[in-house]
Scaffold this active site. Structure first.
Site, PDB file in Angstrom:
ATOM      1  N   GLY A  55      67.391 114.606  19.145  1.00 56.45           N
ATOM      2  CA  GLY A  55      66.714 115.379  18.060  1.00 56.45           C
ATOM      3  C   GLY A  55      65.446 115.914  18.143  1.00 56.45           C
ATOM      4  CB  SER A 122      67.079 116.580  24.234  1.00 55.09           C
ATOM      5  OG  SER A 122      67.045 117.675  23.667  1.00 55.09           O
ATOM      6  CD1 TRP A 123      64.299 112.245  19.544  1.00 61.35           C
ATOM      7  CD2 TRP A 123      62.276 113.286  19.963  1.00 61.35           C
ATOM      8  NE1 TRP A 123      63.230 111.613  19.222  1.00 61.35           N
ATOM      9  CE2 TRP A 123      61.940 112.195  19.427  1.00 61.35           C
ATOM     10  CE3 TRP A 123      61.298 114.011  20.350  1.00 61.35           C
ATOM     11  CZ2 TRP A 123      60.728 111.582  18.861  1.00 61.35           C
ATOM     12  CZ3 TRP A 123      59.830 113.547  20.170  1.00 61.35           C
ATOM     13  CH2 TRP A 123      59.634 112.239  19.169  1.00 61.35           C
ATOM     14  CG  ASP A 276      68.480 122.731  29.043  1.00 66.15           C
ATOM     15  OD1 ASP A 276      68.598 123.105  28.051  1.00 66.15           O
ATOM     16  OD2 ASP A 276      68.448 121.411  29.135  1.00 66.15           O
ATOM     17  CG  HIS A 304      70.142 120.821  26.262  1.00 68.50           C
ATOM     18  ND1 HIS A 304      68.847 120.397  26.904  1.00 68.50           N
ATOM     19  CD2 HIS A 304      70.040 120.190  25.008  1.00 68.50           C
ATOM     20  CE1 HIS A 304      68.273 119.529  25.949  1.00 68.50           C
ATOM     21  NE2 HIS A 304      69.065 119.319  24.909  1.00 68.50           N
TER      22      HIS A 304
END
Length: 329
Positions: A55, A122-123, A276, A304
């Site tokens: 996120g 990711s986040w 990605d 990703h």
């Protein structure tokens, strides 16, 4: 940045551990009016690992439990502030990186865990790094994927036209709700709509914001996607935009890289899709170059999403390899 699962997951299902249910779940009050959904799966006496979802604003899913051998790991997942089953839904009040790092530490203390493995993409990788740098003695090992370090350059790549050079059709769809004269700052333009009084416009903006990321998540993507359910998109878009508008609430643009000496002793494996488009590999390479105990695995023909077959294979192997040197508690 989101954790995506699509029909590719059917191709990798035999490689994942069997679906499992939590042996306990709770709504943990963390103050500031927030309550977090937290669950535990696997072996209560196993190696503790906490899963940090993407996120910001995404949420954990049952799919994420399956990257760990339930006989060996005590698997802890939670929905970060404002998203998933945590309440209040889509709230940005008292919702910063510092709050989330403190929440992770509260979860650790709540379950009486001395130290644990971190698993995030990711986040979730950003948050894992921030937590580890704040509490280095609480972290035994880290498995990261699709690295994002919340720099201006990374945000400009995704929201300033960099990725658009490869995905002009998806970028056009992302720009469509925004007047031409506001497109110089897409984060600000979307913020105006996501937090405006017009609920219908906010909903359209949330779906478009989320759809842009979903469209680029897979190496096999055709560039066409949607933002998922309106309920999910509202939390995801609002919270993510809130964080990006504020630069992740970091003290400086390059805070994570500046603080890498704090975690130099922690073993890590960084799994990065070669193609990605959301979090380009250059960031992962830069991170690992500053991390003596980290290993970078560039995964060919992959983007990703954690559910891409080769990404999943690399993550499973990374968890197994690092976990082999750890004991339960």
């Amino acid at each position: 940045m989101p954790e995506q699962v699509d029909n590719l997951s059917t191709l990798i299902r035999p490689k994942l551990f069997a679906a499992l249910s939590p042996y306990m779940s709770t709504q943990l009050r963390v103050g500031d009016g927030h309550t977090l959904y937290v669950e535990c799966c696997g072996n209560p006496d196993g190696i503790p690992v906490i899963v940090l979802h993407g996120g910001p604003g995404g949420g954990c899913t049952p799919f994420m439990r399956r990257y760990f051998d339930p006989a060996r790991f005590r698997i802890i997942l939670f929905d970060q502030r404002g998203c998933g089953r945590s309440t209040p839904h889509a709230s940005i009040e008292n919702n910063t990186s510092q709050h989330l790092v403190a929440d992770i530490e509260r979860i650790r203390a709540h379950f009486g865990i001395e130290s644990w493995m971190l698993f995030g993409g990711s986040w979730g990788a950003t948050l894992a790094l921030l937590y580890a740098q704040a509490h280095p003695m609480r972290v035994r090992a880290m498995v990261l994927r699709g690295v994002f370090t919340m720099t201006r350059a990374e945000l400009d790549w995704f929201y300033g036209g960099g990725a658009a050079r490869f995905w002009p059709d998806a970028w056009d769809a992302f720009c469509a709700p925004i007047p031409q004269d506001e497109r110089g700052d897409m984060i600000a333009a979307y913020r105006k709509r996501l937090f405006g009084a017009d609920e219908a416009a906010a909903s359209r903006a949330a779906l478009a914001w989320t759809g842009w990321e979903n469209a680029l998540a897979f190496a096999s993507s055709d560039g066409k996607s949607h933002g998922g359910s309106a309920h999910y998109a509202r939390a995801f878009a609002r919270i993510e935009n809130h964080y990006f508008h504020h630069g992740g609430f970091l003290r400086s643009d390059d805070q994570i890289m500046q603080d890498m000496p704090r975690i130099a002793h922690i073993p890590a494996i960084v799994v990065q899709g070669r193609y990605d488009m959301i979090c380009p590999p250059v960031t992962a390479a830069r991170l690992v170059a500053a991390w003596p105990k980290a290993e970078l695995q560039l995964v060919g023909m992959s983007g990703h999403a954690m559910s891409e077959p080769k990404i999943t294979e690399a993550l499973l192997a990374a968890v197994t390899r690092l976990g082999a040197g750890l004991n339960g508690q």
